[in-house]
Write a protein that holds these residues in place. Structure first.
Motif, PDB file in Angstrom:
ATOM      1  N   LYS A 134      37.057  39.868  36.867  1.00 33.48           N
ATOM      2  CA  LYS A 134      36.882  38.907  35.720  1.00 33.48           C
ATOM      3  C   LYS A 134      38.299  38.559  35.476  1.00 33.48           C
ATOM      4  O   LYS A 134      39.009  39.299  35.061  1.00 33.48           O
ATOM      5  CB  LYS A 134      36.319  39.426  34.435  1.00 33.48           C
ATOM      6  CG  LYS A 134      34.511  39.573  34.692  1.00 33.48           C
ATOM      7  CD  LYS A 134      33.823  40.179  33.424  1.00 33.48           C
ATOM      8  CE  LYS A 134      32.599  40.618  33.578  1.00 33.48           C
ATOM      9  NZ  LYS A 134      31.986  41.104  32.400  1.00 33.48           N
ATOM     10  N   TYR A 136      40.845  35.529  33.581  1.00 31.37           N
ATOM     11  CA  TYR A 136      41.076  34.952  32.300  1.00 31.37           C
ATOM     12  C   TYR A 136      41.949  33.700  32.344  1.00 31.37           C
ATOM     13  O   TYR A 136      43.249  34.258  32.483  1.00 31.37           O
ATOM     14  CB  TYR A 136      40.870  35.614  31.049  1.00 31.37           C
ATOM     15  CG  TYR A 136      39.652  36.225  30.793  1.00 31.37           C
ATOM     16  CD1 TYR A 136      38.757  35.961  30.061  1.00 31.37           C
ATOM     17  CD2 TYR A 136      39.562  37.507  31.289  1.00 31.37           C
ATOM     18  CE1 TYR A 136      37.501  36.617  29.822  1.00 31.37           C
ATOM     19  CE2 TYR A 136      38.340  38.411  31.337  1.00 31.37           C
ATOM     20  CZ  TYR A 136      37.228  37.993  30.383  1.00 31.37           C
ATOM     21  OH  TYR A 136      36.012  38.552  30.276  1.00 31.37           O
ATOM     22  N   GLN A 153      36.410  32.441  31.487  1.00 28.58           N
ATOM     23  CA  GLN A 153      36.315  33.506  32.544  1.00 28.58           C
ATOM     24  C   GLN A 153      36.048  32.945  33.710  1.00 28.58           C
ATOM     25  O   GLN A 153      35.043  32.191  34.048  1.00 28.58           O
ATOM     26  CB  GLN A 153      35.341  34.330  32.090  1.00 28.58           C
ATOM     27  CG  GLN A 153      34.946  35.802  32.673  1.00 28.58           C
ATOM     28  CD  GLN A 153      33.596  36.341  32.327  1.00 28.58           C
ATOM     29  OE1 GLN A 153      32.621  36.203  32.898  1.00 28.58           O
ATOM     30  NE2 GLN A 153      33.667  36.883  31.063  1.00 28.58           N
ATOM     31  N   LYS A 155      35.716  34.601  38.114  1.00 26.57           N
ATOM     32  CA  LYS A 155      35.298  35.699  38.849  1.00 26.57           C
ATOM     33  C   LYS A 155      35.933  35.767  40.170  1.00 26.57           C
ATOM     34  O   LYS A 155      36.120  34.418  40.784  1.00 26.57           O
ATOM     35  CB  LYS A 155      33.799  35.942  39.035  1.00 26.57           C
ATOM     36  CG  LYS A 155      33.422  36.169  37.799  1.00 26.57           C
ATOM     37  CD  LYS A 155      31.618  36.568  37.939  1.00 26.57           C
ATOM     38  CE  LYS A 155      31.054  36.642  36.347  1.00 26.57           C
ATOM     39  NZ  LYS A 155      29.600  36.985  36.296  1.00 26.57           N
ATOM     40  N   TYR A 231      43.298  40.457  28.447  1.00 31.04           N
ATOM     41  CA  TYR A 231      41.868  40.163  28.734  1.00 31.04           C
ATOM     42  C   TYR A 231      41.463  40.669  30.268  1.00 31.04           C
ATOM     43  O   TYR A 231      40.564  41.287  30.683  1.00 31.04           O
ATOM     44  CB  TYR A 231      41.435  38.907  28.674  1.00 31.04           C
ATOM     45  CG  TYR A 231      40.645  38.820  27.087  1.00 31.04           C
ATOM     46  CD1 TYR A 231      39.208  38.929  26.928  1.00 31.04           C
ATOM     47  CD2 TYR A 231      41.512  38.695  25.890  1.00 31.04           C
ATOM     48  CE1 TYR A 231      38.654  38.818  25.650  1.00 31.04           C
ATOM     49  CE2 TYR A 231      41.067  38.605  24.646  1.00 31.04           C
ATOM     50  CZ  TYR A 231      39.716  38.860  24.639  1.00 31.04           C
ATOM     51  OH  TYR A 231      39.268  38.382  23.323  1.00 31.04           O
ATOM     52  N   SER A 232      42.317  40.017  31.201  1.00 35.89           N
ATOM     53  CA  SER A 232      42.202  40.154  32.615  1.00 35.89           C
ATOM     54  C   SER A 232      42.576  41.769  33.023  1.00 35.89           C
ATOM     55  O   SER A 232      41.770  42.041  33.665  1.00 35.89           O
ATOM     56  CB  SER A 232      43.129  39.477  33.464  1.00 35.89           C
ATOM     57  OG  SER A 232      42.928  38.036  33.043  1.00 35.89           O
ATOM     58  N   GLU A 235      39.603  44.313  30.659  1.00 37.13           N
ATOM     59  CA  GLU A 235      38.219  44.010  30.794  1.00 37.13           C
ATOM     60  C   GLU A 235      37.852  44.442  32.313  1.00 37.13           C
ATOM     61  O   GLU A 235      36.671  44.798  32.338  1.00 37.13           O
ATOM     62  CB  GLU A 235      37.924  42.199  30.978  1.00 37.13           C
ATOM     63  CG  GLU A 235      37.407  41.908  29.610  1.00 37.13           C
ATOM     64  CD  GLU A 235      36.127  42.026  29.027  1.00 37.13           C
ATOM     65  OE1 GLU A 235      35.269  41.960  29.778  1.00 37.13           O
ATOM     66  OE2 GLU A 235      36.212  42.533  27.757  1.00 37.13           O
ATOM     67  N   ASN A 236      38.864  44.817  33.039  1.00 35.64           N
ATOM     68  CA  ASN A 236      38.339  45.451  34.375  1.00 35.64           C
ATOM     69  C   ASN A 236      38.697  46.994  34.743  1.00 35.64           C
ATOM     70  O   ASN A 236      39.065  47.398  35.657  1.00 35.64           O
ATOM     71  CB  ASN A 236      38.935  44.774  35.541  1.00 35.64           C
ATOM     72  CG  ASN A 236      38.417  43.326  35.580  1.00 35.64           C
ATOM     73  OD1 ASN A 236      37.325  42.965  35.851  1.00 35.64           O
ATOM     74  ND2 ASN A 236      39.254  42.234  34.992  1.00 35.64           N
ATOM     75  N   ASP A 238      39.582  51.006  31.982  1.00 31.13           N
ATOM     76  CA  ASP A 238      39.040  51.744  30.906  1.00 31.13           C
ATOM     77  C   ASP A 238      40.298  51.927  29.883  1.00 31.13           C
ATOM     78  O   ASP A 238      40.361  53.036  29.166  1.00 31.13           O
ATOM     79  CB  ASP A 238      38.431  53.170  30.951  1.00 31.13           C
ATOM     80  CG  ASP A 238      37.146  53.009  31.893  1.00 31.13           C
ATOM     81  OD1 ASP A 238      36.486  52.068  31.651  1.00 31.13           O
ATOM     82  OD2 ASP A 238      36.707  53.715  32.633  1.00 31.13           O
ATOM     83  N   LYS A 267      42.940  43.319  23.149  1.00 35.08           N
ATOM     84  CA  LYS A 267      42.415  42.128  23.125  1.00 35.08           C
ATOM     85  C   LYS A 267      42.192  41.469  21.910  1.00 35.08           C
ATOM     86  O   LYS A 267      41.701  42.334  21.139  1.00 35.08           O
ATOM     87  CB  LYS A 267      41.109  42.484  23.895  1.00 35.08           C
ATOM     88  CG  LYS A 267      41.010  42.622  25.637  1.00 35.08           C
ATOM     89  CD  LYS A 267      39.782  42.486  26.085  1.00 35.08           C
ATOM     90  CE  LYS A 267      38.798  43.468  25.633  1.00 35.08           C
ATOM     91  NZ  LYS A 267      37.374  43.335  25.890  1.00 35.08           N
TER      92      LYS A 267
END
Length: 275
Positions: A134, A136, A153, A155, A231-232, A235-236, A238, A267
């Motif tokens: 994902k 952004y 967002q 993909k 975010y990028s 989000e992908n 941990d 974020k």
């Protein structure tokens, strides 16, 4: 104090003052009768149309002359109270409608991540398994003064390699031609430099970027760039957060405006759009 509570307090004060004036007028009206059977003109007699859609007819005015002084005062009191109540309700409705503007621009503030329980942090390993990524980017909504940016967002398919470097490479490339026709933009510089030698410590990514990341951007654009990166990447993975380094030094402010940023980026709450 909320605006509606202030209006209610003002309404109570005006109502109390009105009762005092009514009592004074009644007491003075009983003493200032010029002759038996004739009543002195009352100050409140001119309020005979307050709170009414249509003014009183001439016949109604003649009938009012036959009423007692107390009846005239009571009628004027009821009309004034009705008018005050209506004005108070209308003002409250206007305040509530203005505060619920759905297109109001909201620029969040970057905050430090919440501290976890005491003790050594678990070692986080990056997952480089193939899958869907994902990303952004940016898109503007609204017109004129209502215009504001939102993250969009998108993909991408990740087959192999280093996931962090893949994300940075795709962010630098920006949206595709088809995505651009739908209004998707990239807040990041076209030639954003980044180091492949990143590291992870206690779940926080140390990211090294070039000076062009903060060049030629105002506060809002700098926040969009930070949010695209955070975010990028977060989000992908941990990861808990990102420490940002420019020219090999950790930064606590960005750009010529000196936009302050925390030691660890996370974020921010943002409205996310999808195509």
């Amino acid at each position: 104090m909320p605006e509606s509570d202030k209006l209610k307090s003002l309404l109570y004060i005006l109502t109390g003052a009105l009762f005092v004036l009514v009592l004074l007028d009644k007491s003075m009206g009983n003493k200032n009768i010029s002759s038996p059977g004739q009543e002195s003109p009352s100050f409140f007699s001119k309020f005979n149309t307050i709170g009414k859609t249509n003014p009183l007819s001439p016949s109604a005015s003649e009938n009012k002359g036959k009423q007692t002084h107390e009846q005239v005062m009571d009628q004027a009191e009821d009309e004034i109270l009705t008018e005050l109540m209506q004005n108070g309700e209308n003002s409250s409705e206007e305040v509530s409608s203005d505060s619920n503007d759905p297109e109001e621009m909201f620029i969040p503030i970057v905050e430090m991540p919440k501290s976890g329980p005491s003790g050594p942090s678990p070692k986080i390993r990056l997952d480089h398994s193939p899958g869907e990524i994902k990303l952004y980017f940016l898109k503007f909504y609204g017109k004129g003064n209502k215009s504001h940016s939102r993250l969009v967002q998108l993909k991408r398919k990740f087959d192999h390699g280093d996931k962090i470097l893949f994300i940075l490479k795709e962010l630098t490339k920006g949206p595709s031609a088809d995505e651009k026709t739908q209004g998707v933009l990239n807040a990041l510089p076209n030639r954003m430099e980044y180091s492949k030698e990143y590291s992870v410590e206690n779940g926080v990514l140390k990211l090294y970027l070039g000076p062009d990341f903060e060049a030629g951007a105002g506060p809002e654009l700098l926040k969009d760039r930070v949010d695209q990166i955070c975010y990028s990447i977060l989000e992908n993975s941990d990861l808990r957060g990102i420490r940002l380094f420019i020219n090999g030094k950790q930064v606590r402010s960005l750009g010529g405006v000196g936009l302050p940023i925390p030691e660890v980026l996370t974020k921010n709450p943002r409205k996310i759009a999808t195509l």
